[in-house]
Structures are given as C-alpha cells and as structure tokens.
Write an enzyme that holds these catalytic residues in place. Structure first.
Site, PDB file in Angstrom:
ATOM      1  N   TRP A 324       0.760  -1.184  -0.198  1.00 24.69           N
ATOM      2  CA  TRP A 324       0.097   0.178   0.110  1.00 24.69           C
ATOM      3  C   TRP A 324       0.884   1.236   0.017  1.00 24.69           C
ATOM      4  CZ3 TRP A 324      -0.486   4.041   3.368  1.00 24.69           C
ATOM      5  CH2 TRP A 324      -1.782   4.925   2.863  1.00 24.69           C
ATOM      6  N   HIS A 325       1.966   1.230   0.618  1.00 23.23           N
ATOM      7  CA  HIS A 325       2.783   2.504   0.925  1.00 23.23           C
ATOM      8  C   HIS A 325       3.643   2.831  -0.490  1.00 23.23           C
ATOM      9  CE1 HIS A 325       2.058   1.984   5.279  1.00 23.23           C
ATOM     10  NE2 HIS A 325       2.229   3.374   5.182  1.00 23.23           N
ATOM     11  N   GLY A 326       4.049   1.976  -1.200  1.00 18.34           N
ATOM     12  CA  GLY A 326       4.648   2.042  -2.486  1.00 18.34           C
ATOM     13  C   GLY A 326       5.017   0.959  -3.434  1.00 18.34           C
ATOM     14  N   PHE A 468       1.640   8.622  -1.495  1.00 17.83           N
ATOM     15  CA  PHE A 468       0.848   7.449  -1.114  1.00 17.83           C
ATOM     16  C   PHE A 468      -0.575   7.450  -1.605  1.00 17.83           C
ATOM     17  CE2 PHE A 468       4.166   7.464   2.258  1.00 17.83           C
ATOM     18  CZ  PHE A 468       5.372   6.655   1.389  1.00 17.83           C
TER      19      PHE A 468
END
Length: 468
Positions: A324-326, A468
């Site tokens: 999800w973060h990257g 994000f």
C-alpha cells in the site's frame, strides 16, 4: 496545493472559511456542503485536472454500485464490480510500472535473453491510496448493511473528495461522517478546537518535520561506508521527520474538519512510546491499521481459526501494508519486516516484554522501528542494507563531511529536543493543567504568526505521504 503553503494559508483557506460561515448563517446544509465540495474540487484540481476527472469517475461508479447493492438481489455481483474498478484503478496508476519492470526481469531469466515491457511512465495521482480505500470501505459497508447507500451523489462526492483529508488522510469511513454530511453545525468550541489543532500541525510541519528532514536528507545522501554516528543521526532524524510530517497533516486535517463541522478519528497516539511492535501499530497510522483489521484481517478469519491461520493472516496484512505504501521492493520488505516482529511477539515474545521493565520494551521497539524506517527512506534495498550496515559497524572516522556538518545548527538541536519531548504526552498534560486559558490562546496565536513568518522564507515543502 499543500496546507503548509502561502497560497493555502493566505488565499485559499480564508476565502473558503468566509464562504462557509456565510453558508452556516443560512442554516441550510446544502449550502454548507456546496462550499466544501467546490473548495475540494479546486483543491484537488490544483495538482491536475485529469486526475480530478479520474476521481469523479470513481465516485460515479461507486455511487451506482452502492445503489445497486442496496436494491438488487445480486448484491455480491455489484460489490465485486465496484471493488474491481477501484483495485484495477489503483493497480494501473500505482503499480503498473513496478509490475512491468519485475515481469521483464523474470521473463529475462526464464528466456535467457533480455525481455522488457516498454510501458510509458505512469504519473501517480496524489493521494490515490487514501481515497481508494475510502471508496472501498463505503461500498463494503453498504454491502454489510452498516450504512445505507447514499442517494445523493453530491453528498457521496463530498465524502470522498473532502479536501481536509483527501490527500494524506486520515482514512475516514463513511459511517463516521454520514450523519454530519446530512446535518451538522459548527459550534464556537469546535471552531476554537479546530484552529488550535491546525496551528499545532502547522508548526510541527514547518519547524520540526522540516528541520529533521534536512538532516535526514543530508545523511541519506551519503554513499558507501560512512560514520556510524552519522548513520544513527540520519535514521533517528528520519524517524522523527516522518512522524511529525504525517501527524502534522493529520492534525491539520482533523482541525479543519472541526472547523467545517466534521469529527475525524485520531490517526496517531504517541507511537514512539510503545513497548512492543503490536502496541506501535495500535498507535501509528490508526486509520490504516484499523482499515486492514476490519476489511482484511477479520474477513480472512482473524485469530478465530487457529494459530497457523492467525500467523498467515498477519503476514498477509503486513505484506499488503507494505505494498500500500509504495510500488517498490523496499516498501514490501518494510511491511514484511514489521510482520516478522508481530509474528515473533505473537509466538510468545510479547508476553516476555510485558514482564520486563517498561523501558526495555520501549528501547527494543525504538530500535526495531528506526531500522525499519531505513527501508522506508532508502531508494532501494541495496542502499537500505548498506545503510543499516553502517549503523551497526562501529566507525568513528569521517566527521568532516560538510554536507552533514552544515546541518548541525542551533535550530536542529533545539528542534531535536522538542521532537523527542513532544513524542510523549508531556506537552498535552502540561496544557491540560495550565489554568490561564487566555494566555494559552495568546500563545497559539503567537505560534501561528511565528510559523507564518518562518514559512515565508521556505521553498516548496510537500508532505511525505502525498506520494502514497
């Protein structure tokens, strides 16, 4: 447009506030919603009109899916349709280049010759992960019967696109604000609390986060083997930067929400005083961790299907947290790294920590979190591993690095002390016990004007979580 910018503070926000309180005087919710919605459209379009149309398109699709879920006998079909559109959109814009690059590497190894998929670089819409998760939570909750489908598309659009938290959270669920979208009123107490919260976040970003970020950038900009003291200073500075940067945005979003009559849930609760990684994730980015708990962990079975299934569910959640973060391997490693320590604590180490003095648990958690942030900050895994080696290889030579030495200013030292103290509830307790409320209000105003004065001399300083 960012909250900590001249254009936002001196132009956008005053115009929106004046318009909103004129609408507030009318007593009609549709006028108040209209002001916030138009402001949100302008706010997001500042980053590009094409992404605004993308977001509006997602709202329309999920609006229709929500209606069909409520009316149709084939609820599951429309839930899958809505979620598929949301996930495919996220995959395309955020992960397509990453998938293509890694697929090319795999195919090259299998075929024994170089194979690449030449996909043009896809620009990432600002805040796509945040607004996608909000949209998904809406139709899931409609499917579960937690909330009714919104019949008014403009009100659903307001929920998804509300500018205070649109770009970087907190992730707000429709069930948290649906009643306030239908009817709300801003009291003087709410407005005052909102202004205070906004000022706190504003100062945290402009002073603390930016000061820590300057040092972190200088140290992480070094290459090869370098001083272990610098390595720890850089890692600690980034640890403080990301907390104050992200929590500052949350503070400002929550404060703006109160000013406009909305109550957003807290997103941070002093995570750096945690005595375990389990506790850290109950205090850090609360809206994301609870989202994964309610929409992934529990539906997978949670801890109800035996230990092996519980551990598997935890690994899945933290894998997804990293993704999800990257769209990069270092984020995946960061997620699995935290999943590893959650697994170790679940195996029994968590019980050991509870029997030990509190300070031992906090030191353990601090070291784990600081090392983890290196993966988060580094440009790739190789750089992260090399950096961590420098942290744990005693090397006291090479203090004469100008790019780092120039960052050791009085402002840095002062902000470092403030950052460490403010990561505990000390200031909050002191404010609660402070009796002279007028003096406290004057202090907030002084802090605001000092921050504005300092901001005027800064260049563009976006929030970390924008990407994000």
């Amino acid at each position: 447009m960012v909250f900590s910018s001249i254009i936002f503070v001196f132009v956008f926000l005053p115009v929106v506030l004046i318009s909103y309180y004129l609408a507030e005087g009318s007593g009609k919710i549709q006028f108040k919603n209209l002001v916030v919605l138009v402001a949100s459209l302008i706010f997001y379009s500042w980053g590009g009109m094409k992404y605004l149309f993308l977001l509006i398109g997602l709202v329309i699709i999920n609006y229709l899916c929500g209606l069909m879920i409520e009316k149709s006998n084939r609820k599951g079909l429309f839930l899958i349709l809505g979620l598929s559109v949301d996930i495919i959109d996220l995959l395309f814009f955020k992960y397509m280049n990453f998938i293509a690059d890694n697929l090319g590497i795999v195919c090259t190894k299998i075929a024994g010759r170089e194979i690449s998929f030449n996909i043009p670089s896809i620009a990432l819409p600002i805040g796509i992960s945040f607004f996608t998760f909000q949209i998904m939570s809406y139709i899931i909750d409609v499917y579960k019967g937690v909330v009714p489908a919104q019949k008014n598309i403009w009100r659903l659009m307001l929920y998804i696109m509300m500018f205070p938290q649109l770009i970087a959270g907190p992730i707000v669920r429709y069930s948290d604000v649906n009643r306030e979208i239908e009817n709300r009123h801003t009291t003087l107490e709410m407005a005052e609390a909102g202004v205070k919260r906004f000022i706190i976040g504003f100062a945290k970003k402009v002073f603390v986060a930016n000061a820590m970020g300057a040092m972190a950038d200088a140290v992480f900009g070094l290459s090869g083997q370098f001083n272990s003291v610098y390595a720890w200073i850089g890692a600690i500075s980034y640890t403080l930067q990301i907390y104050y940067d992200f929590s500052a945005y949350s503070d400002m979003a929550i404060g703006l929400g109160l000013i406009f009559g909305f109550h957003f849930n807290e997103n941070f609760n002093y995570p750096y005083i945690s005595g375990s990684i389990q506790e850290f994730w109950r205090r850090w980015h609360i809206s994301l961790s609870t989202w994964f708990r309610d929409y992934v962990y529990i539906p997978l079975g949670g801890n109800r299907k035996g230990k092996a299934r519980t551990y598997l569910n935890l690994w899945i959640v933290f894998l997804l947290t990293g993704i999800w973060h990257g769209a990069a391997w270092q984020f995946i490693i960061w997620g699995l790294y935290h999943g590893l320590f959650m697994f170790i604590e679940r195996l029994g180490f968590g019980k050991v920590l509870k029997r030990l003095p509190v300070w031992i648990g906090r030191i353990y958690t601090g070291i784990v979190v600081i090392v983890g942030w290196v993966f988060f900050r580094a440009d790739n895994i190789e750089i992260a591993i090399n950096y961590i080696k420098n942290m744990f290889t005693i090397n006291l030579a090479g203090f004469n690095v100008d790019s780092v030495l120039f960052k050791f200013t009085y402002l840095y030292y002062f902000m470092l002390i403030v950052a460490i103290i403010a990561s505990t509830p000390v200031f909050r307790v002191a404010e609660e016990r402070f009796k002279n409320k007028r003096l406290a209000k004057a202090g907030y105003l002084i802090l605001f004007f000092i921050t504005l004065t300092y901001l005027a001399g800064l260049s563009y300083n976006p929030f970390i979580y924008f990407k994000f």
